[in-house]
Design an enzyme around this catalytic site. Structure first.
Site, PDB file in Angstrom:
ATOM      1  N   THR A 139     -88.094 -15.083 -25.725  1.00  0.00           N
ATOM      2  CA  THR A 139     -88.095 -14.240 -24.517  1.00  0.00           C
ATOM      3  C   THR A 139     -87.662 -12.798 -24.815  1.00  0.00           C
ATOM      4  O   THR A 139     -86.708 -12.569 -25.556  1.00  0.00           O
ATOM      5  CB  THR A 139     -87.123 -14.845 -23.477  1.00  0.00           C
ATOM      6  OG1 THR A 139     -87.473 -16.208 -23.298  1.00  0.00           O
ATOM      7  CG2 THR A 139     -87.181 -14.120 -22.153  1.00  0.00           C
ATOM      8  N   GLY A 178     -79.406 -18.874 -26.474  1.00  0.00           N
ATOM      9  CA  GLY A 178     -78.113 -19.557 -26.459  1.00  0.00           C
ATOM     10  C   GLY A 178     -77.454 -19.474 -27.827  1.00  0.00           C
ATOM     11  O   GLY A 178     -78.145 -19.545 -28.849  1.00  0.00           O
ATOM     12  N   GLU A 427     -87.362 -22.976 -21.472  1.00  0.00           N
ATOM     13  CA  GLU A 427     -88.344 -23.858 -22.140  1.00  0.00           C
ATOM     14  C   GLU A 427     -89.619 -23.980 -21.324  1.00  0.00           C
ATOM     15  O   GLU A 427     -90.184 -25.060 -21.187  1.00  0.00           O
ATOM     16  CB  GLU A 427     -87.763 -25.265 -22.378  1.00  0.00           C
ATOM     17  CG  GLU A 427     -86.894 -25.390 -23.582  1.00  0.00           C
ATOM     18  CD  GLU A 427     -87.563 -24.909 -24.857  1.00  0.00           C
ATOM     19  OE1 GLU A 427     -86.889 -24.190 -25.616  1.00  0.00           O
ATOM     20  OE2 GLU A 427     -88.734 -25.212 -25.092  1.00  0.00           O
TER      21      GLU A 427
HETATM   22  C1  FAD Z   1     -79.877 -20.495 -19.214  1.00  0.00           C
HETATM   23  C2  FAD Z   1     -81.071 -19.951 -19.921  1.00  0.00           C
HETATM   24  C3  FAD Z   1     -81.204 -20.141 -21.297  1.00  0.00           C
HETATM   25  C4  FAD Z   1     -82.294 -19.603 -21.975  1.00  0.00           C
HETATM   26  N1  FAD Z   1     -82.399 -19.767 -23.341  1.00  0.00           N
HETATM   27  C5  FAD Z   1     -83.408 -19.166 -24.014  1.00  0.00           C
HETATM   28  C6  FAD Z   1     -83.488 -19.244 -25.447  1.00  0.00           C
HETATM   29  O1  FAD Z   1     -82.650 -19.868 -26.107  1.00  0.00           O
HETATM   30  N2  FAD Z   1     -84.515 -18.612 -26.073  1.00  0.00           N
HETATM   31  C7  FAD Z   1     -85.469 -17.903 -25.370  1.00  0.00           C
HETATM   32  O2  FAD Z   1     -86.375 -17.355 -26.018  1.00  0.00           O
HETATM   33  N3  FAD Z   1     -85.429 -17.797 -24.028  1.00  0.00           N
HETATM   34  C8  FAD Z   1     -84.425 -18.407 -23.330  1.00  0.00           C
HETATM   35  N4  FAD Z   1     -84.357 -18.311 -21.957  1.00  0.00           N
HETATM   36  C9  FAD Z   1     -85.360 -17.508 -21.251  1.00  0.00           C
HETATM   37  C10 FAD Z   1     -86.399 -18.367 -20.562  1.00  0.00           C
HETATM   38  O3  FAD Z   1     -87.137 -19.111 -21.480  1.00  0.00           O
HETATM   39  C11 FAD Z   1     -87.285 -17.418 -19.746  1.00  0.00           C
HETATM   40  O4  FAD Z   1     -86.448 -16.925 -18.729  1.00  0.00           O
HETATM   41  C12 FAD Z   1     -88.484 -18.112 -19.174  1.00  0.00           C
HETATM   42  O5  FAD Z   1     -89.439 -18.277 -20.175  1.00  0.00           O
HETATM   43  C13 FAD Z   1     -89.113 -17.353 -17.999  1.00  0.00           C
HETATM   44  O6  FAD Z   1     -89.298 -16.025 -18.314  1.00  0.00           O
HETATM   45  P1  FAD Z   1     -88.791 -14.850 -17.333  1.00  0.00           P
HETATM   46  O7  FAD Z   1     -87.400 -15.131 -16.946  1.00  0.00           O
HETATM   47  O8  FAD Z   1     -89.091 -13.547 -17.978  1.00  0.00           O
HETATM   48  O9  FAD Z   1     -89.656 -15.002 -16.035  1.00  0.00           O
HETATM   49  P2  FAD Z   1     -91.183 -14.634 -15.831  1.00  0.00           P
HETATM   50  O10 FAD Z   1     -92.022 -15.367 -16.793  1.00  0.00           O
HETATM   51  O11 FAD Z   1     -91.353 -13.175 -15.772  1.00  0.00           O
HETATM   52  O12 FAD Z   1     -91.414 -15.252 -14.403  1.00  0.00           O
HETATM   53  C14 FAD Z   1     -90.843 -14.674 -13.211  1.00  0.00           C
HETATM   54  C15 FAD Z   1     -91.408 -15.435 -12.014  1.00  0.00           C
HETATM   55  O13 FAD Z   1     -92.837 -15.327 -11.990  1.00  0.00           O
HETATM   56  C16 FAD Z   1     -93.461 -16.605 -11.986  1.00  0.00           C
HETATM   57  N5  FAD Z   1     -94.636 -16.569 -12.862  1.00  0.00           N
HETATM   58  C17 FAD Z   1     -94.738 -16.015 -14.090  1.00  0.00           C
HETATM   59  N6  FAD Z   1     -95.980 -16.187 -14.585  1.00  0.00           N
HETATM   60  C18 FAD Z   1     -96.678 -16.876 -13.660  1.00  0.00           C
HETATM   61  C19 FAD Z   1     -98.025 -17.383 -13.575  1.00  0.00           C
HETATM   62  N7  FAD Z   1     -98.900 -17.197 -14.566  1.00  0.00           N
HETATM   63  N8  FAD Z   1     -98.389 -18.035 -12.463  1.00  0.00           N
HETATM   64  C20 FAD Z   1     -97.519 -18.236 -11.447  1.00  0.00           C
HETATM   65  N9  FAD Z   1     -96.244 -17.791 -11.458  1.00  0.00           N
HETATM   66  C21 FAD Z   1     -95.828 -17.127 -12.550  1.00  0.00           C
HETATM   67  C22 FAD Z   1     -92.413 -17.565 -12.505  1.00  0.00           C
HETATM   68  O14 FAD Z   1     -92.574 -18.841 -11.893  1.00  0.00           O
HETATM   69  C23 FAD Z   1     -91.085 -16.934 -12.077  1.00  0.00           C
HETATM   70  O15 FAD Z   1     -90.776 -17.372 -10.774  1.00  0.00           O
HETATM   71  C24 FAD Z   1     -83.286 -18.862 -21.254  1.00  0.00           C
HETATM   72  C25 FAD Z   1     -83.167 -18.692 -19.861  1.00  0.00           C
HETATM   73  C26 FAD Z   1     -82.077 -19.225 -19.204  1.00  0.00           C
HETATM   74  C27 FAD Z   1     -81.948 -19.007 -17.714  1.00  0.00           C
END
Ligand code: FAD
Length: 670
Positions: A139, A178, A427
């Protein structure tokens, strides 16, 4: 269980229709002996279990969590040595340690093993042994689901045979990993691979050593920060990392799929792209199944607390003017019993799904492997969102069900809920995952329409071969006894999946007449179609699997109670989709809707006297649950009194009480 003589819970235990020990034995998996050894070890590490009744500072939480991680690594090493002869897998996850632990061992070491080759084995060994602490960096601040637009680059330098890792701006900083905030020494980094001719070959994975393992300081050219306080998972140090032209050896490219030779030529090593794709999917699937599995674990913790609490807390019911446990109230049963059914189905089915992972290495037939990889991906892409959503909602209910005392942190509910809640995001975002599952199903519909046979290794979609017949089914049950039969509930879910698949396919065809871009077609058929379809598909799978597992017990009493739970799980979930049964002509008139409501109420009532014994059969040990309200002896008020009176802080006088007198004095002068 500890000594339960004189337990208020015994009034229910004595009424149970089955032997909870027999049920527990039936549910045991091959991993249980190792799990018990793990518990023995945990008991020897009191620091892993002790909890302060006052929330520690952020810094202390992270310090203690890091110490726990190291203790867990020690336990794992010890158990691995002990069990090396049997080759058994040592699963050392437990409450509040699973995330930290999983990040380090399972995601880092297993991803290196799957994405890398011989030259990376040392990273896996060190990761497994805890000599390095790893995490997974995909991410970016500005790109989560949208991986194609990620901007972190790895540019190959032919002269030095190195990759230069660079973060062009804050938008492309890798974030949320993490363990990274304070301690990770290595990351699996996803970056755009750029060759000397400036050609971008897309996202590739690299192992990057980001901190000195002795000092835990980042190397020059790398900046790492902790991202700060979060909702839930407060003890986990999620981090943010930026690279300023940081160099890593060429060999750190995880080169199972593609490599760069010494002359700087990019070489794809993919022989069978379909097989390669299925392999990559299986890696993502493993992590998703594990997340759904640990949410289910937490559900067991939550429901144990809620049910034991409800069996002790009393309410005045209009029966001889006596106080009776709140569990006797149907309004309470209806909130609790479906949660228990969810915990049971999850507990059993995730054991099965996790066991499938080992099959990937033993299958040699490429076609079977491709089908298994795709099917497992569809299952995990639906299982993770549907389970984490259902469990999050039920956990919220569990908190409310217990009343005010559970808001004390000594109940453990806060921690349990905090661990489950964010799992809908990482994930793979839940919404996006349901689309991926729907894509797999939608590709099968034209085959079904042509009269083709659907045949996948886990049989989750094979019923679609009979879709035309299934869609002709109508609601015919004459009474509740017929309706609750697992076969009947399975038919309802198979009908629902076929109906939603047909509807979603036709919706997309219709959208395709005015829109050529598949992106918009998919997004415009998400609500009510793709998401509902993925949910119906995975619920059908859960019901079918649970039904098959139940058929393995010869003990009638065990079988009967498990069938009731399965029926409740099925009918409770059907309840949310009733309108589709009317839209699709499966049901006409009010009878179907009334039958569902009556059956839910009846099953909850029927299970009331079994509910405590059902919890006993899946409850975690008392020392691990560590909740004042969930202990197997049910002495909740005694424990509450003891905890409150033995917590030094509760009797301390406020250091600021002088301020209050001062304010009062000043007010009186006004
Ligand atoms: C506690 C925690 C631990 C984490 N650990 C890791 C880690 O170890 N390594 C890592 O790499 N990442 C990690 N993450 C990040 C996590 O994987 C990302 O937050 C996740 O992939 C979603 O990306 P984003 O938050 O940028 O949201 P976005 O992808 O930008 O999405 C934002 C909103 O838009 C919606 N959306 C996006 N695309 C679409 C679509 N095509 N169609 C419909 N709706 C859509 C989603 O449902 C969401 O509601 C972690 C996150 C958390 C909260």
């Amino acid at each position: 269980m500890n000594n339960t003589t004189n337990s208020p819970l015994n009034q229910y235990r004595e009424k149970a229709s089955f032997d909870w020990r027999a049920l527990r034995t039936f549910l045991q998996s091959d991993d249980d002996p190792q799990q018990n050894r793990f518990y023995d070890e945990l008991r020897k590490h009191p620091t892993l279990l002790s909890k302060s009744s006052i929330t520690p500072s952020q810094e202390d939480l992270k310090r203690m969590a890091s110490k726990h991680l190291l203790d867990l690594i020690d336990i794992r090493k010890k158990l691995t040595r002990e069990m090396s002869a049997s080759g058994a897998k040592v699963n050392v996850t437990g409450p509040s340690s699973s995330m930290r632990h999983g990040q380090s061992f399972d995601l880092f070491a297993s991803s290196v093993a799957k994405l890398g080759t011989e030259r990376h084995q040392e990273f896996c060994r060190k990761g497994d042994a805890g000599e390095i602490i790893g995490t997974f960096a995909l991410t970016e601040v500005g790109h989560g689901t949208n991986t194609k637009s990620m901007q972190t680059t790895a540019t190959y330098d032919r002269d030095t045979k190195e990759f230069i890792i660079h973060t062009p701006n804050f938008y492309s900083a890798k974030c949320w990993m993490g363990n990274l905030g304070k301690k990770a020494t290595h990351i699996i980094l996803y970056a755009q691979l750029i060759m000397p001719d400036n050609k971008n070959h897309g996202l590739h994975a690299f192992v990057v050593n980001v901190r000195n393992p002795l000092t835990l300081l980042p190397y020059p050219g790398i900046s790492i920060t902790d991202i700060g306080e979060k909702i839930g998972l407060k003890q986990l140090d999620n981090g943010l990392i930026m690279f300023n032209k940081y160099r890593i050896p060429k060999e750190n490219l995880l080169n199972r799929l593609a490599d760069v030779n010494d002359d700087g030529v990019y070489i794809s090593t993919v022989v069978n792209p379909k097989l390669q794709f299925a392999n990559s999917l299986s890696m993502l699937s493993t992590a998703r199944v594990n997340i759904a599995g640990f949410c289910t674990e937490y559900m067991r913790y939550g429901i144990t607390i809620a049910i034991r609490n409800a069996s002790v807390v009393k309410q005045r019911l209009p029966e001889n003017g006596r106080d009776l446990p709140i569990l006797e109230n149907p309004a309470h049963q209806i909130r609790l019993t479906p949660c228990l059914a969810l915990a049971y189905v999850g507990h059993v089915v995730f054991g099965y799904l996790a066991a499938i992972q080992s099959q990937f290495t033993s299958i040699t037939d490429e076609d079977v492997l491709i089908n298994l990889g795709n099917e497992y991906h569809a299952l995990s892409s639906a299982a993770k969102p549907v389970s984490s959503w259902l469990i999050r909602d039920f956990m919220k209910d569990c908190k409310e069900i217990c009343g005010s005392h559970v808001y004390l942190t000594i109940s453990e509910m806060e921690e349990i809920y905090g661990e489950v809640e964010p799992s809908s995001n990482y994930e793979g975002d839940n919404y996006v995952l349901t689309q991926q599952c729907a894509n797999f199903l939608l590709k099968l519909w034209p085959i079904v329409m042509r009269g083709g046979r659907i045949d996948f290794p886990l049989s989750s979609v094979n019923f679609l071969s009979n879709a035309k017949e299934i869609l002709k089914c109508k609601f015919t049950a004459n009474n509740t006894a017929d309706f609750v039969q697992p076969e009947n509930i399975l038919t309802c879910f198979q009908w629902l999946t076929c109906y939603l698949l047909k509807e979603t396919f036709e919706k997309q065809q219709l959208l395709g007449k005015s829109e050529t871009n598949p992106f918009w077609i998919k997004n415009n058929s998400q609500v009510y179609y793709c998401r509902a379809l993925a949910t119906a598909y995975i619920l059908t799978f859960y019901i079918d699997r649970f039904r098959q597992i139940i058929s393995n017990t010869a003990d009638i009493a065990t079988k009967t109670v498990l069938i009731k739970l399965l029926s409740l799980y099925g009918v409770w979930n059907l309840h949310n989709y009733v309108h589709y049964f009317y839209q699709g002509g499966f049901a006409i008139g009010a009878e179907f809707g009334h039958m569902i409501e009556n059956v839910i109420l009846k099953l909850c009532m029927d299970l009331k006297d079994d509910i405590v014994a059902l919890v006993d059969a899946i409850a975690p040990p008392d020392f691990l649950l560590n909740s004042v309200f969930g202990h197997s002896d049910g002495h909740i008020y005694e424990r509450l009194e003891s905890t409150i009176t033995h917590t030094p802080e509760t009797f301390s006088k406020a250091k600021w009480r002088g301020d209050v007198s001062e304010w009062k004095y000043q007010l009186s002068k006004l």
